[in-house]
Design an enzyme around this catalytic site. Structure first.
Site, PDB file in Angstrom:
ATOM      1  N   ASP A   3      18.289  -4.418  -5.692  1.00 18.84           N
ATOM      2  CA  ASP A   3      17.019  -4.157  -6.591  1.00 18.84           C
ATOM      3  C   ASP A   3      15.914  -3.574  -5.414  1.00 18.84           C
ATOM      4  O   ASP A   3      15.391  -3.347  -4.485  1.00 18.84           O
ATOM      5  CB  ASP A   3      16.068  -5.529  -6.088  1.00 18.84           C
ATOM      6  N   ASP A  30      10.012  -2.721  -7.148  1.00 14.10           N
ATOM      7  CA  ASP A  30      11.123  -3.486  -7.282  1.00 14.10           C
ATOM      8  C   ASP A  30      11.129  -4.212  -6.542  1.00 14.10           C
ATOM      9  O   ASP A  30      11.978  -5.014  -5.925  1.00 14.10           O
ATOM     10  CB  ASP A  30      12.594  -3.024  -8.324  1.00 14.10           C
ATOM     11  N   GLY A  31      10.892  -3.227  -5.308  1.00 13.34           N
ATOM     12  CA  GLY A  31      11.251  -3.722  -3.613  1.00 13.34           C
ATOM     13  C   GLY A  31      10.670  -5.227  -2.738  1.00 13.34           C
ATOM     14  O   GLY A  31      11.154  -6.084  -2.302  1.00 13.34           O
ATOM     15  N   GLY A  73       4.896   1.434  -8.712  1.00 12.78           N
ATOM     16  CA  GLY A  73       5.415   2.027  -7.589  1.00 12.78           C
ATOM     17  C   GLY A  73       6.601   2.741  -8.305  1.00 12.78           C
ATOM     18  O   GLY A  73       5.875   3.141  -9.807  1.00 12.78           O
ATOM     19  N   GLY A  94       3.415  -3.165  -7.191  1.00 14.03           N
ATOM     20  CA  GLY A  94       4.212  -2.159  -6.454  1.00 14.03           C
ATOM     21  C   GLY A  94       5.084  -1.408  -7.420  1.00 14.03           C
ATOM     22  O   GLY A  94       5.163  -2.173  -8.124  1.00 14.03           O
ATOM     23  N   GLU A 122      16.850  -1.982  -1.919  1.00 13.17           N
ATOM     24  CA  GLU A 122      16.631  -2.436  -0.575  1.00 13.17           C
ATOM     25  C   GLU A 122      18.019  -2.385  -0.489  1.00 13.17           C
ATOM     26  O   GLU A 122      19.228  -3.172  -0.622  1.00 13.17           O
ATOM     27  CB  GLU A 122      16.255  -4.264  -0.196  1.00 13.17           C
ATOM     28  N   PRO A 124       1.120  -1.343   0.288  1.00 14.00           N
ATOM     29  CA  PRO A 124      -0.151   0.458  -0.164  1.00 14.00           C
ATOM     30  C   PRO A 124       0.724   0.899  -0.197  1.00 14.00           C
ATOM     31  O   PRO A 124       0.636   2.216  -0.215  1.00 14.00           O
ATOM     32  CB  PRO A 124      -0.790   0.213   1.650  1.00 14.00           C
ATOM     33  N   ARG A 125       2.465   1.195   0.093  1.00 13.73           N
ATOM     34  CA  ARG A 125       2.567   2.765  -0.119  1.00 13.73           C
ATOM     35  C   ARG A 125       3.621   2.712  -1.117  1.00 13.73           C
ATOM     36  O   ARG A 125       4.263   3.613  -1.427  1.00 13.73           O
ATOM     37  CB  ARG A 125       4.122   1.897   1.254  1.00 13.73           C
TER      38      ARG A 125
END
Length: 763
Positions: free
Chosen positions: A733, A315-316, A345, A313, A735, A256-257
């Protein structure tokens, strides 16, 4: 005479081509301008008109032929018939007559009216020729691409069917140059002359992998009087029974973010209606914390997502799902579950590059159409701790990783602009980065596109002769040796579930080191040697000086300890694709020339009579290589293949594919592909703001590789260690991770499958 001739043949003026009329006018005007006599004009015109009448009569005879109907002075482009080689729409699937019913949906009308929708439709509206090919549906002058079709709805016993599609809409004349074409839903309701033809049309759509939503007759659905049901067909036609595919089951993981909170609206308003049209059974789960998607992917029941996991979302979240699948208790299950991507995203480089999809509607259509695209995966292992993290896009070190770390502070305030703000702030206070880089170059390809193997020192014919000479004296090995060799090439499920020793070693795991297939054969043949204590020679650079370098365990004990020890899945897991291992070389370096431990039990516990001095040996320290010529001739020298770089680097990026950004012109690694089994490493040498600024300016146009201080190398394995006074952090990616000590990145070919068909190779 002239007037009477024109009146008698008024159609001659229409039949004469415009080009010939202009020539006649020019000729007539030239006669008047040259002062020609008036008696010449009545002589010339009748002859030309008679010739034209004859020509037109001949043309009329040609056009009367029913097979060939060419129009005079008209260019024809036949895209559907004629020459089969010039057919641009693919092979023909079905052809017939259709009428496009442009009326609004008749859902509110009486069922009897739906059963016979305007019986005069076929007579009043002229039916047009229609055909369905492997690429499009063509009726009259209109065409609909099959890639835009989601599903076909058909009611049993009716002559009409509805095609649900999302074609690319045409913008207005004034704004079409400034706005991008968008997809929107359109329902095409076609009427066939008979029920049988309607069934054939629907079955043909099913043959082209379109979802068929076969519904009962409206009278049956509304439960009309039983007297009316005697004449109503109830059973599904046999032509459609096998075309109606079972509804796929998928798990949707929604972040959702992502996209500054717009991913929820994108899914529920755009993507979910498409999935419902396609009959997909979904279970939607919204992530609540970091690592939630990884937990779901590692523990979810495979029956709930047998057809794939959809990530909504950036790539995370895709990276979390990938690591969750590859760290399942049964890794084969993780590899078998495909991943679908809906870009919602701020960064979706994977789906932009591999599948060529940039909007959520196109991504949903590619998931509905199905198809699988195999993608390489790279593994990043921390040598000191043994922790392994997987990725599919890029791992970066230096300036880019610092920008990623700083952008976390501005995520809520700036959203997608946080990278620009963090990059500007980091650029103003740019530090110096120093790294030690060692990489194993990839094998080059020859002109025929085949991998050219480098010449090795091992002569397999001499090795075979030596083994046969010893076997004639001592006998052949037991038959269990064949199964032992086969177990190395294709590990069983039990071996896949095991992990390495609980104590973190300073050496990378087996599949990260990239053991060569010939080395596996040599090590498998050496298992008949008597178990002896081994001593590892001290190295010039020891990563953990506290650990002693002497080991009293035999090769058998060492091999079994690595296979039976149990540890958490993310740490030193011994799982890996053997196919990927076979294609990689050993990663031992001059600085770390330790021996390769055997990863399996001995065949016999009794001593063997083989000559110890002539036994097949694995690569050892440099002192052992210089002891004899025979050992040097049969031992592959892999240390020379590693290339070292040490110094200041503004950035290091190891890319798994081209890594396209939001702007299509920005391509980080233009020569990289997602399935070529190699990685592209970009080294930005030096330090200073001017070099960094030039790099990012040329990156906007894809000309950054032309800079003299930018180096791009295709590699199979990379070792990176941060220098002193360097902020040790790295990104995988999207992260962020802490870089403590040395890490090694290694390619695992085709360990992930994406839902969708990849387009042609990008230039």
């Amino acid at each position: 005479m002239q007037k009477s001739g024109v009146n008698r043949n008024p159609s001659l003026k229409v039949a004469i081509p415009q080009a010939q009329q202009s020539l006649r006018r020019l000729g007539f005007c030239s006669q008047i301008a040259t002062g020609g006599s008036q008696q010449s004009s009545p002589i010339v015109f009748p002859e030309k008109r008679n010739k034209k009448v004859k020509a037109s009569s001949r043309r009329g005879e040609v056009t009367n032929d029913p097979q060939v109907k060419p129009k005079p002075d008209e260019h024809r482009i036949d895209i559907g018939g004629g020459d089969e080689k010039s057919d641009l729409l693919g092979s023909l699937v079905y052809a017939g007559k259709l009428v496009l019913d442009k009326r609004k949906s008749a859902s509110g009308k009486d069922a009897t009216e739906i059963q016979q929708p305007a019986a005069t439709d076929i007579s009043i509206k002229k039916a047009v020729d229609a055909k369905l090919t492997s690429s499009a549906l063509v009726w009259g002058s209109d065409m609909l691409q099959l890639n835009d079709v989601v599903s076909v709805t058909y009611n049993v016993g009716l002559r009409h069917f509805t095609v649900h599609a999302y074609p690319i809409g045409k913008g207005s004349c004034g704004l079409s140059c400034f706005t991008k074409p968008k997809r929107s839903r359109k329902d095409f309701r076609f009427v066939a002359p008979t029920v049988e033809e309607a069934v054939q049309w629907v079955a043909s759509f099913g043959d082209q992998q379109c979802f068929i939503n076969c519904l009962p007759h409206p009278l049956v659905a509304k439960k009309q009087a039983s007297s009316e049901l005697f004449s109503v067909p109830i059973d599904t036609p046999p032509e459609l029974v096998f075309r109606c595919k079972s509804a796929p089951k998928m798990l949707v993981i929604l972040n959702p973010r992502s996209g500054h909170g717009r991913s929820i609206k994108v899914f529920h308003n755009v993507v979910e209606p498409i999935f419902k049209l396609a009959g997909i059974k979904m279970e939607v789960v919204k992530t609540t914390k970091a690592g939630h998607a990884r937990e779901l992917a590692s523990t979810v029941d495979i029956n709930l997502c047998s057809d794939g996991i959809i990530c909504v979302g950036g790539d995370g979240i895709i990276n979390e799902v990938l690591n969750g699948l590859l760290t399942r208790s049964n890794p084969k299950e993780g590899v078998s579950i495909p991943i679908g991507i809906v870009p919602a995203g701020s960064d979706n480089s994977l789906v932009w590059t591999v599948l060529g999809v940039r909007d959520p509607i196109s991504a949903a259509l590619s998931i509905v159409k199905g198809g699988l695209t195999a993608t390489d995966v790279f593994a990043v292992e921390w040598i000191h701790t043994g922790i392994i993290h997987f990725g599919m896009t890029v791992s970066y070190y230096g300036f880019v990783s610092d920008v990623l770390e700083l952008s976390e502070k501005y995520q809520k305030r700036f959203g997608p602009l946080r990278y620009f703000v963090a990059g500007f702030l980091k650029f103003m206070c740019l530090p110096k980065y120093s790294y030690e880089v060692e990489y194993l170059p990839a094998q080059k390809e020859d002109a025929e596109g085949k991998i050219r193997l480098e010449k090795e020192a091992v002569d397999m014919q001499d090795l075979y002769t030596d083994v046969m000479r010893r076997s004639s004296r001592e006998g052949f090995p037991r038959a269990s040796s064949l199964s032992s060799i086969d177990s190395i090439m294709t590990p069983s499920v039990g071996e896949l579930d095991t992990c390495s020793s609980t104590h973190a070693s300073t050496e990378p795991s087996e599949y990260v080191r990239g053991i060569d297939p010939k080395m596996k054969r040599l090590s498998s043949g050496r298992r008949d040697v008597t178990a002896e204590p081994e001593v590892i020679h001290p190295q010039a650079q020891s990563t953990t000086p506290n650990w002693p370098r002497t080991r009293s365990k035999s090769r058998m004990d060492k091999g079994w300890m690595g296979l039976t020890s149990v540890q958490d899945p993310p740490t030193r897991c011994s799982w890996g694709n053997t196919g990927g291992q076979d294609r990689e070389d050993i990663s031992s370096t001059v600085s770390d020339p330790g021996p390769i431990w055997d990863a399996g039990p001995k065949w016999d516990t009794e001593p063997s009579a083989w000559d110890v001095e002539n036994s097949i040996e694995l690569p050892g320290p440099p002192e052992d290589i210089e002891t004899g010529l025979r050992k040097q001739s049969i031992t592959p020298i892999f240390e020379d293949k590693w290339v070292s770089r040490k110094g200041h680097f503004l950035g290091i990026m190891v890319c798994n594919h081209a890594c396209r950004t939001v702007q299509s012109s920005q391509v980080v690694a233009p020569n990289s592909e997602h399935d070529d089994g190699t990685m592209d490493m970009l080294l930005v040498h030096g330090c200073g703001r001017l070099r960094l600024l030039r790099f990012f300016i040329l990156l906007q146009t894809g000309r950054h590789l032309s800079l003299p201080y930018v180096e791009c190398v295709k590699v199979k394995s990379v070792k990176i260690k941060a220098g002193k006074n360097t902020h040790d952090s790295c990104g995988i990616d999207g992260e962020l991770f802490a870089l403590h000590g040395e890490v090694i990145s290694t390619m695992l070919p085709e360990q992930c499958r994406l839902i969708g068909n990849a387009p042609g190779r990008h230039s």
